[in-house]
Design a protein around this motif. Structure first.
Motif, PDB file in Angstrom:
ATOM      1  N   LYS A 129      29.634 -13.304 -17.586  1.00 22.36           N
ATOM      2  CA  LYS A 129      28.213 -13.239 -17.946  1.00 22.36           C
ATOM      3  C   LYS A 129      27.367 -14.176 -17.077  1.00 22.36           C
ATOM      4  O   LYS A 129      26.174 -13.912 -16.867  1.00 22.36           O
ATOM      5  CB  LYS A 129      28.023 -13.606 -19.415  1.00 22.36           C
ATOM      6  N   LEU A 130      27.962 -15.257 -16.602  1.00 24.62           N
ATOM      7  CA  LEU A 130      27.222 -16.227 -15.798  1.00 24.62           C
ATOM      8  C   LEU A 130      27.197 -15.875 -14.314  1.00 24.62           C
ATOM      9  O   LEU A 130      26.529 -16.556 -13.542  1.00 24.62           O
ATOM     10  CB  LEU A 130      27.843 -17.621 -15.968  1.00 24.62           C
ATOM     11  N   ILE A 131      27.914 -14.828 -13.915  1.00 25.51           N
ATOM     12  CA  ILE A 131      27.979 -14.414 -12.522  1.00 25.51           C
ATOM     13  C   ILE A 131      27.129 -13.171 -12.335  1.00 25.51           C
ATOM     14  O   ILE A 131      27.268 -12.198 -13.076  1.00 25.51           O
ATOM     15  CB  ILE A 131      29.431 -14.124 -12.089  1.00 25.51           C
ATOM     16  N   ALA A 132      26.214 -13.196 -11.345  1.00 25.43           N
ATOM     17  CA  ALA A 132      25.399 -12.027 -11.063  1.00 25.43           C
ATOM     18  C   ALA A 132      26.276 -10.859 -10.630  1.00 25.43           C
ATOM     19  O   ALA A 132      27.376 -11.037 -10.106  1.00 25.43           O
ATOM     20  CB  ALA A 132      24.373 -12.352  -9.971  1.00 25.43           C
ATOM     21  N   SER A 133      25.775  -9.645 -10.845  1.00 28.28           N
ATOM     22  CA  SER A 133      26.591  -8.454 -10.598  1.00 28.28           C
ATOM     23  C   SER A 133      27.064  -8.353  -9.152  1.00 28.28           C
ATOM     24  O   SER A 133      28.175  -7.904  -8.887  1.00 28.28           O
ATOM     25  CB  SER A 133      25.791  -7.204 -10.975  1.00 28.28           C
ATOM     26  N   GLN A 134      26.227  -8.784  -8.204  1.00 27.10           N
ATOM     27  CA  GLN A 134      26.604  -8.644  -6.803  1.00 27.10           C
ATOM     28  C   GLN A 134      27.686  -9.627  -6.371  1.00 27.10           C
ATOM     29  O   GLN A 134      28.278  -9.483  -5.304  1.00 27.10           O
ATOM     30  CB  GLN A 134      25.379  -8.818  -5.921  1.00 27.10           C
TER      31      GLN A 134
ATOM     32  N   ASP B 281       0.808  -1.209   0.000  1.00 29.68           N
ATOM     33  CA  ASP B 281       0.000   0.000   0.000  1.00 29.68           C
ATOM     34  C   ASP B 281       0.846   1.267   0.000  1.00 29.68           C
ATOM     35  O   ASP B 281       0.394   2.312  -0.433  1.00 29.68           O
ATOM     36  CB  ASP B 281      -0.916   0.029   1.237  1.00 29.68           C
ATOM     37  N   ASN B 282       2.058   1.197   0.477  1.00 23.59           N
ATOM     38  CA  ASN B 282       2.879   2.390   0.600  1.00 23.59           C
ATOM     39  C   ASN B 282       3.950   2.492  -0.485  1.00 23.59           C
ATOM     40  O   ASN B 282       4.163   3.544  -1.060  1.00 23.59           O
ATOM     41  CB  ASN B 282       3.570   2.409   1.973  1.00 23.59           C
ATOM     42  N   ALA B 283       4.664   1.386  -0.776  1.00 24.72           N
ATOM     43  CA  ALA B 283       5.764   1.434  -1.735  1.00 24.72           C
ATOM     44  C   ALA B 283       6.031   0.053  -2.265  1.00 24.72           C
ATOM     45  O   ALA B 283       5.486  -0.938  -1.800  1.00 24.72           O
ATOM     46  CB  ALA B 283       7.035   1.975  -1.063  1.00 24.72           C
ATOM     47  N   VAL B 284       6.885   0.004  -3.288  1.00 22.10           N
ATOM     48  CA  VAL B 284       7.286  -1.258  -3.883  1.00 22.10           C
ATOM     49  C   VAL B 284       8.595  -1.680  -3.248  1.00 22.10           C
ATOM     50  O   VAL B 284       9.539  -0.897  -3.173  1.00 22.10           O
ATOM     51  CB  VAL B 284       7.468  -1.100  -5.414  1.00 22.10           C
ATOM     52  N   SER B 285       8.663  -2.929  -2.775  1.00 21.24           N
ATOM     53  CA  SER B 285       9.866  -3.392  -2.097  1.00 21.24           C
ATOM     54  C   SER B 285      10.991  -3.603  -3.087  1.00 21.24           C
ATOM     55  O   SER B 285      10.781  -3.702  -4.295  1.00 21.24           O
ATOM     56  CB  SER B 285       9.576  -4.710  -1.357  1.00 21.24           C
ATOM     57  N   GLU B 286      12.207  -3.684  -2.591  1.00 24.12           N
ATOM     58  CA  GLU B 286      13.366  -3.890  -3.432  1.00 24.12           C
ATOM     59  C   GLU B 286      13.374  -5.307  -3.995  1.00 24.12           C
ATOM     60  O   GLU B 286      12.765  -6.214  -3.449  1.00 24.12           O
ATOM     61  CB  GLU B 286      14.643  -3.653  -2.626  1.00 24.12           C
ATOM     62  N   GLU B 287      14.105  -5.471  -5.104  1.00 22.19           N
ATOM     63  CA  GLU B 287      14.214  -6.795  -5.713  1.00 22.19           C
ATOM     64  C   GLU B 287      14.973  -7.740  -4.781  1.00 22.19           C
ATOM     65  O   GLU B 287      15.914  -7.330  -4.106  1.00 22.19           O
ATOM     66  CB  GLU B 287      14.958  -6.688  -7.037  1.00 22.19           C
ATOM     67  N   PRO B 288      14.587  -8.995  -4.734  1.00 23.76           N
ATOM     68  CA  PRO B 288      15.264  -9.937  -3.841  1.00 23.76           C
ATOM     69  C   PRO B 288      16.695 -10.177  -4.285  1.00 23.76           C
ATOM     70  O   PRO B 288      17.057  -9.974  -5.433  1.00 23.76           O
ATOM     71  CB  PRO B 288      14.415 -11.209  -3.970  1.00 23.76           C
ATOM     72  N   THR B 289      17.496 -10.610  -3.353  1.00 29.39           N
ATOM     73  CA  THR B 289      18.885 -10.908  -3.640  1.00 29.39           C
ATOM     74  C   THR B 289      18.982 -12.089  -4.607  1.00 29.39           C
ATOM     75  O   THR B 289      18.320 -13.105  -4.427  1.00 29.39           O
ATOM     76  CB  THR B 289      19.632 -11.246  -2.350  1.00 29.39           C
TER      77      THR B 289
ATOM     78  N   TYR C 191      33.925 -13.768  -7.312  1.00 31.27           N
ATOM     79  CA  TYR C 191      34.139 -14.904  -8.201  1.00 31.27           C
ATOM     80  C   TYR C 191      35.122 -14.585  -9.322  1.00 31.27           C
ATOM     81  O   TYR C 191      35.854 -15.467  -9.782  1.00 31.27           O
ATOM     82  CB  TYR C 191      32.801 -15.374  -8.776  1.00 31.27           C
ATOM     83  N   LEU C 192      35.162 -13.338  -9.790  1.00 26.09           N
ATOM     84  CA  LEU C 192      36.172 -12.973 -10.772  1.00 26.09           C
ATOM     85  C   LEU C 192      37.569 -13.019 -10.151  1.00 26.09           C
ATOM     86  O   LEU C 192      38.555 -13.305 -10.839  1.00 26.09           O
ATOM     87  CB  LEU C 192      35.890 -11.591 -11.340  1.00 26.09           C
ATOM     88  N   GLY C 193      37.644 -12.721  -8.859  1.00 25.02           N
ATOM     89  CA  GLY C 193      38.919 -12.874  -8.160  1.00 25.02           C
ATOM     90  C   GLY C 193      39.388 -14.319  -8.153  1.00 25.02           C
ATOM     91  O   GLY C 193      40.588 -14.593  -8.300  1.00 25.02           O
TER      92      GLY C 193
END
Length: 367
Positions: free
Chosen positions: A263-268, A117-125, A273-275
């Protein structure tokens, strides 16, 4: 290209200046000394460090205020149209938007949109990437890097012992390898727009696999059947062909494996993982020369030297090909985490959508 080419040019010099010899062995070292002295001069005398802007904090505050105002305006717009209320609450309007969407879109966006009713929640992890897939790609990168380090380390003593080549010949060999890398890179740039990353990685590993097989001196092995040896071309031609294939395969595989992995690793999770991927490649570059020297000089027979160095690389690249086959469906970024049934359904849906778009374009054409 430039490094081996300069080495080939310096191999022609054999002079002595103030008691210091400059020849094919010491020339590259003296050249590097001069280049590093030039670098030190440029850093100390030509580079200037600029202080940070004084109004940096003020700009950050202004930016935060603008973002807050934009978010407030966006929230106001969501509950009214053109500043005039339409009698609907924000919750009702969001429900209508979801009801107007197709079932597939609604299912995909339910997990990302939380109606309140007040706002849209953030996207899940986002979930972490598949550990077996991550380790497989790191192993592929490790195998490519260690195979190339084996080749770089052992190629010079091998061609000297087997073909009686000198330092200048070795420099020309690596110069030609650099030319092959440039040609392959140009082809890779064109193919990357039309061919999937996983297909390019599989091709690169296959080239390296065949290249290492050709680089083995099968004539020096007693257990190889004579009819097989009769079918093989001369070792010099095989080695040069394998050398070119390994250079080309490594040029494609190193860069495209890293790109596919990112490309297969999520941004967060990119940093962590790149390390891991970089650490795997660094470990290969560190261990490769030591392993190559140990294996080459511990084995005494001529044929045994080549198979002792290149044989393990053949096994590693064969394992990489098997891993690629096992994880083939997951090596498309959009398919990661989906079951085989879901992947097939997604592909079918995509083809239907493309067909509908094509039919709509054809129907809109003038008769």
């Amino acid at each position: 290209i430039m490094g081996p080419a300069l080495g080939a040019a310096l191999a022609l010099i054999d002079i002595e200046i103030m008691g210091y010899s400059i020849n094919e062995y010491t020339g590259p070292g003296w050249l590097l000394v001069i280049m590093f002295m030039v670098d030190l001069f440029m850093v100390q005398c030509l580079f200037r460090e600029h202080p940070p802007a004084k109004n940096e904090n003020k700009n950050a505050t202004d930016t935060s205020s603008e973002q807050a105002q934009l978010l407030a305006d966006e929230k106001q717009t969501a509950s009214s149209y053109g500043g005039v209320s339409n009698g609907q609450t924000e919750k009702d309007s969001k429900k209508e938007v979801i009801n107007e969407q197709s079932p597939s879109e609604t299912h995909e966006k339910k997990s990302n949109v939380d109606i309140d009713d007040n706002a849209v929640s953030e996207e899940p992890t986002e979930p972490p990437p598949s550990l077996p897939l991550v380790l497989s790609l790191i192993f592929i990168q490790f195998s490519l890097m260690i195979g190339f380090s084996l080749l770089e380390t052992i190629a010079s003593p091998l061609v000297h012992d087997r073909f009686n080549w000198n330092v200048n010949d070795c420099n020309l060999l690596f110069t030609c390898g650099g030319v092959v890398s440039l040609v392959v890179y140009a082809i890779f740039v064109m193919l990357s727009k039309r061919v999937a990353d996983r297909s390019l990685v599989f091709t690169a590993i296959s080239l390296c696999f065949v290249g290492f097989l050709l680089a083995i001196d099968w004539e020096g092995l007693n257990w190889v059947p004579h009819w097989v040896l009769a079918l093989l071309p001369p070792y010099l031609g095989r080695f040069l062909t394998g050398f070119g294939l390994m250079y080309g395969g490594f040029m494609i595989g190193r860069s495209i494996t890293f790109a596919l992995y990112s490309k297969l690793i999520a941004s967060q999770y990119q940093g962590k993982y790149l390390g891991w991927m970089v650490a795997g490649g660094s470990a290969a570059r560190t261990l490769g020369p030591f392993a190559a020297v140990f294996l080459y000089y511990e084995v005494q027979s001529a044929g045994g030297k080549s198979i002792a160095v290149f044989g393990p690389a053949v096994v590693l690249h064969l394992m990489c090909l098997l891993l690629m086959i096992c994880f083939w469906a997951d090596l498309l970024p959009g398919n990661l985490g989906l079951t085989p049934v879901a992947i097939k359904k997604r592909s079918t849906t995509k083809k239907r959508v493309e067909q509908l778009i094509r039919l709509r374009k054809e129907s809109s054409l003038p008769v």
